[in-house]
Design a protein around this motif. Sequence first.
Motif, short mmCIF file in Angstrom:
data_model
loop_
_atom_site.label_atom_id
_atom_site.label_comp_id
_atom_site.label_asym_id
_atom_site.label_seq_id
_atom_site.Cartn_x
_atom_site.Cartn_y
_atom_site.Cartn_z
N ARG A 119 -17.41 49.98 57.89
CA ARG A 119 -16.75 49.91 59.10
C ARG A 119 -16.32 48.37 59.48
O ARG A 119 -15.98 48.21 60.40
CB ARG A 119 -17.62 50.51 60.28
N GLN A 120 -16.54 47.48 58.44
CA GLN A 120 -16.42 46.02 58.80
C GLN A 120 -15.34 45.46 57.83
O GLN A 120 -15.32 45.80 56.74
CB GLN A 120 -17.76 45.37 58.35
N LEU A 121 -14.40 44.52 58.32
CA LEU A 121 -13.45 43.98 57.59
C LEU A 121 -13.52 42.34 58.01
O LEU A 121 -13.66 42.15 59.18
CB LEU A 121 -12.19 44.64 58.08
N THR A 122 -13.40 41.62 56.87
CA THR A 122 -13.24 40.20 57.28
C THR A 122 -11.59 39.82 56.96
O THR A 122 -11.06 40.11 55.83
CB THR A 122 -14.14 39.34 56.30
N LEU A 123 -10.89 39.22 57.97
CA LEU A 123 -9.55 38.65 57.89
C LEU A 123 -9.83 36.99 57.74
O LEU A 123 -10.29 36.45 58.61
CB LEU A 123 -8.77 39.15 59.11
N VAL A 154 -12.61 35.58 60.84
CA VAL A 154 -12.44 36.76 61.73
C VAL A 154 -13.21 37.90 61.13
O VAL A 154 -12.76 38.18 59.87
CB VAL A 154 -11.02 37.23 61.93
N ARG A 155 -13.97 38.58 61.94
CA ARG A 155 -14.72 39.84 61.35
C ARG A 155 -14.36 40.96 62.34
O ARG A 155 -14.61 40.57 63.67
CB ARG A 155 -16.27 39.65 61.07
N LEU A 156 -14.06 42.07 61.77
CA LEU A 156 -13.81 43.23 62.75
C LEU A 156 -14.94 44.31 62.35
O LEU A 156 -15.16 44.69 61.09
CB LEU A 156 -12.46 43.86 62.39
N LEU A 157 -15.42 44.76 63.46
CA LEU A 157 -16.49 45.82 63.24
C LEU A 157 -15.73 46.99 63.98
O LEU A 157 -15.56 47.05 65.35
CB LEU A 157 -17.65 45.50 63.96
N PHE A 158 -15.41 48.23 63.41
CA PHE A 158 -14.70 49.14 63.90
C PHE A 158 -15.76 50.05 64.49
O PHE A 158 -16.75 50.58 63.61
CB PHE A 158 -13.99 50.05 62.90
N GLU A 159 -15.82 50.44 65.55
CA GLU A 159 -17.12 51.02 66.58
C GLU A 159 -17.05 52.60 66.30
O GLU A 159 -15.84 53.15 66.15
CB GLU A 159 -17.09 50.47 67.98
N THR A 173 -14.69 45.70 67.44
CA THR A 173 -14.84 44.64 68.32
C THR A 173 -14.61 43.33 67.20
O THR A 173 -14.77 43.57 65.63
CB THR A 173 -16.53 44.37 68.13
N MET A 174 -13.67 42.45 67.47
CA MET A 174 -13.39 41.27 66.78
C MET A 174 -14.10 40.07 67.06
O MET A 174 -14.33 39.81 68.48
CB MET A 174 -11.61 41.09 67.20
N LEU A 227 -11.08 45.54 71.02
CA LEU A 227 -9.60 45.98 70.66
C LEU A 227 -9.42 47.46 70.63
O LEU A 227 -10.49 48.25 70.03
CB LEU A 227 -9.24 45.28 69.28
N ARG A 228 -8.39 47.85 70.83
CA ARG A 228 -8.25 49.25 70.70
C ARG A 228 -6.86 49.34 69.85
O ARG A 228 -5.72 48.93 70.26
CB ARG A 228 -7.99 50.23 71.89
#
Length: 199
Positions: free
Chosen positions: A33-37, A41-46, A90-91, A147-148
Amino acid sequence: MSKLTRRQLWSLEEYAEQRDAFRHQVMQHKRLRQLTLGDHVRLLFEDEVTIRYQVQEMLRIERIFEGPAIQEELDAYNPLIPDGTNLKATMMLEYPDVAERHRRLAQLAGIEHRVWLQVGEEWCCYAIADEDLERSDQHKTSSVHFLRFELAPEAILELKQGAPMMIGIDHPKMDTGPLAVPGPIREALAEDLAIPYAS
């Protein structure tokens, strides 16, 4: 996706017994559920699992055991669970050096509105940061944002049928370019979405 209730939470004593095993489960779950941009920047999709862990940890840290206070935590965190038509993330803007972090956060005002997501060849949307609680102003941004991504019914269907997903940031001070979301992560995120009813 259903919201958390008090009935689904462990008491502080129960959580103390379950914590190690649950934490291991959650860490494994987050890997999909995690991506690094870019580099910072790290995104965790909740989802229900990640938020349940967050709530249990807050109750543990704050030693919260009274019903109304537990409900306050649930009310604060439940909006971060996807609703079936969206993905929520969550960014985190990660700069270990404090001076660099202050400088970059001043340059990146508004970045939370410049994160985009594309499904298939055509459908695209920008993040909505309405769960963000005024974390930014015109002079600086915060290092954490909520973020949504609201998806149209056709995008949900495409994603569930295996369409590719791309994500990126196009802020003037940080353009990460498009990142193809790896298949296992794309499939995990598709599970957050409900198949839309035909109208």
